[in-house]
Design a protein around this motif. Structure first.
Motif: not given
Ligand code: DGJ
Length: 361
Positions: A77-94, A353-361
């Protein structure tokens, strides 16, 4: 929000009418159900992430419910995202094949798919661990597929063990003795189970895989089109019983997370460091910092990939540790544990981390 996530049904309920927009996520919530853009839990286990064209592309095993989900009935399965939090279903890649004679027939095992883009050919190349239908884990093969576009569909090219007829680089004459495990598998190629891919700064692509009945971790160089091996491989962690390799480069060195070999059950993570992919690799112990249970179980997970991000303004390396919490009784309910890689005494460490964001990297 995500941290309090309950069942899949709860998320579907929260979605309401089919046309309702799903609320945007603005943080990672390790171990919680992670909904895609339609509110459906992301189904991409044992995965890896590729960055291309301003988007991140997450590839993983599509699992179905129950124990049957430990085998492949759908594909990658493939998903895509611009921000790494929210992912769009791109369907079955193989997709698996409905032809029972296919090498990737429904009910085979497809695990730990990884995709890299070859700048020389422009092609997206997927490698995965393949076990043949009805043969449990005895085939121990690598599979390869290729596509013109990141989301696929990928064209399955073939499978096999690694580098038949070739001895590993740097192998002593003593180890070449006829009774050795490498000699046993020499003619047919070395076994390949848990795996990952890594592209070095010079464009060399490596396939890292558990070999020799999961006793030894190997690294093999891919040929320039990345669709096969070029004949050079090394036993980078001989007799270490490592699975779940996840490699990245930072601060001029190569770092490798791995696990022990306890099937679907979690075990303590392991960290290794080297100056070259072919080693020598040095064991640095368990990179997990936390409660005794977190240290003993890697937060209940097993490594699958490290996603390196562009360094911070001060050159500080930024990377995400990705792991799976397997649920072998109900495979579709396996969870993702993504955690920031922190640095302590010049070494990567992992904390919960129960939750975290990219600015913690
Ligand atoms: C552990 C591996 O890391 C998984 O990918 C899977 O192969 C299981 N073992 C099967 O028991």
């Amino acid at each position: 929000m995500m941290g309090a996530a309950g069942s899949t049904a709860c998320w579907r309920g929260a979605l309401g009418a089919a046309s309702a927009a799903f609320p945007k996520l603005d943080a990672f919530h390790p171990g919680a159900i992670w909904p895609d853009d339609r509110g459906v839990p992301i189904n991409a286990h044992g995965g890896g992430v590729l960055h291309h064209g301003g988007r991140y592309w997450w590839f993983g095993e599509h699992k179905i419910a129950g124990e049957a989900g430990n085998r492949a009935h759908v594909g990658v399965h493939c998903y895509s995202s611009r921000d790494l939090y929210n992912w769009r279903d791109e369907g079955i890649a193989l997709a698996v094949s409905s032809d029972p004679t296919s090498l990737i027939a429904d009910d085979c095992v497809i695990e730990r798919p990884k995709v890299i883009r070859n700048p020389r050919t422009g092609m997206f190349v997927m490698w995965f661990h393949l076990e043949l239908r009805g043969q449990d884990y005895s085939a121990a093969r690598a599979g390869v597929a290729v596509s013109h576009s990141p989301a696929g569909p990928y064209r399955f090219l073939g499978t096999g063990r690694v580098d038949p007829g070739r001895w590993p680089v740097g192998m002593s004459d003593a180890d070449r003795r006829p009774g050795s495990i490498v000699a046993r598998d020499l003619a047919g190629g070395q076994m390949s189970r848990d795996m990952t891919l890594f592209v070095d700064d010079d464009g060399t692509a490596y396939h890292l895989f558990s070999s020799e009945d999961n006793r030894t971790l190997d690294a093999a160089v891919l040929r320039p089109d990345w669709l096969g091996h070029d004949g050079r491989y090394a036993r980078i962690l001989p007799e270490g019983r490592n699975e779940a390799p996840a490699i990245f480069k930072a601060r001029g060195r190569y770092w490798l997370f791995a696990s022990g070999t306890t099937g679907w059950d979690p075990n303590p993570a392991r960290l290794y460091v080297a100056e070259r992919v072919f080693g020598p690799w040095r064991a640095l112990g368990n990179p997990v910092r936390g409660t005794p249970e977190q240290v003993a179980t890697t937060f209940g997970g097993q490594s699958s990939f490290v996603l390196s991000l562009p360094p911070g303004r001060d050159g500080h390396p930024r990377a995400i540790f990705m792991a799976d919490r397997w649920q072998p009784k109900n495979a579709i309910d396996g969870r993702y544990v993504w955690l920031p890689i922190a640095w302590e005494n010049d070494q990567p460490v992992l904390r919960w981390h129960e939750s975290w964001t990219l600015d913690q990297l």
